[in-house]
Design an enzyme around this catalytic site. Structure first.
Site, short mmCIF file in Angstrom:
data_model
loop_
_atom_site.label_atom_id
_atom_site.label_comp_id
_atom_site.label_asym_id
_atom_site.label_seq_id
_atom_site.Cartn_x
_atom_site.Cartn_y
_atom_site.Cartn_z
CG ASP A 75 -33.04 -11.06 -18.13
OD1 ASP A 75 -32.68 -11.89 -18.99
OD2 ASP A 75 -34.02 -10.31 -18.28
CB CYS A 76 -30.20 -16.67 -16.66
SG CYS A 76 -30.60 -18.41 -16.66
N GLY A 77 -33.01 -17.00 -15.04
CA GLY A 77 -33.64 -17.53 -13.83
C GLY A 77 -33.00 -18.80 -13.31
#
Lengths: 133, 123
Positions: B73-75
């Site tokens: 769940d990388c920004g």
């Protein structure tokens, strides 16, 4: 930089600095992850242990990395969750007033400091700031 | 469990890359959830449909060569590049595109983003 009317919303101590952190600084980027994050992230990250984790940064807050204080210009949508769940933060010295990526915390362009073990990483908010209680 | 099935993971709204076909093997059985708050539903669904083994990357660690796919769940900056750099297929929940110092490693055959559970289908 700290006045009596300032609250600390996040405070942490650096426990390890990855080998690639300095190379990322050349891109104006400083990446944090909590101690205990997956080993594959350690090379690119500053690892730390938080003692205070009340809130993620908001525009107008100040991020203190070692001896350097930086005003937060913009914050992406997933920054707060990243920081509070994973101790993860992407600090970008890109001078933007709108975060380009959802994980970005934008500060002024210029050098970011190379942290060392034992340095502190802190986010403070002044009482008069918009959004404060 | 030795009979693994394949799934196709397609990009979601605003996403990038893929589609990826994920097939765990006995050498690479793990569906790694490198996400906050436990095993992500997307990782859980990939594990259920393929017969792979979901695990929480922030609770335990596993060698890279055991990972069939990493769900993140990388920004947009760090995790998006780290797994593709190691040639691990990577599914990002957020609708990110290649960026950051590791952007060169993020390719359509290794990376897909903006993925929701309905974007994971049996092949």
């Amino acid at each position: 930089m700290t006045s009596p009317a300032t609250t600390t919303v996040y405070e942490s101590v650096v426990t390890q600095v990855g080998e690639q952190v300095e190379a990322f600084l050349a891109h104006g980027l400083l990446i944090f992850f909590a101690d205990g994050s997956p080993a594959e992230l350690h090379d690119i990250s500053v690892l730390h242990t938080a003692s205070t984790a009340v809130d993620g940064p908001r525009p107008g807050d100040t991020v203190h990395v070692g001896d350097t204080s930086l005003e937060v210009l913009a914050v992406g949508d997933v920054v707060g969750d990243n920081l509070l769940n994973l101790g993860h933060l992407d600090l970008k010295a890109d001078g933007r007033s709108q975060a380009k990526l959802p994980g970005d915390v934008c500060v002024r362009k210029g050098d970011l400091p190379l942290l060392a073990v034992g340095d502190t990483f802190r986010i403070t908010r002044s009482a008069g700031e918009e959004g404060s209680p | 469990m030795s009979d693994y099935k394949s799934v196709t993971v397609s990009k979601g709204r605003g996403g990038w890359g893929g589609p990826l076909t994920i097939t765990p093997t006995s050498e690479k059985p793990l569906i790694a959830s490198i996400t906050g708050g436990g095993i992500h539903p997307v990782a859980q669904r990939i594990a259920e449909l393929t017969g792979g083994e979901a695990f929480d990357g922030f609770k335990s660690s596993a060698p890279f060569d055991k990972i069939a796919v990493a769900v993140i769940d990388c920004g947009g900056t760090a995790r998006v590049g780290v797994y593709p750099m190691k040639k691990v297929k990577t599914v990002d929940i957020h609708a990110t595109s290649p960026a950051g110092p590791l952007a060169q490693f993020i390719t359509e055959d290794l990376f897909v983003s903006g993925v929701k559970t309905e974007d994971v289908q049996e092949s």
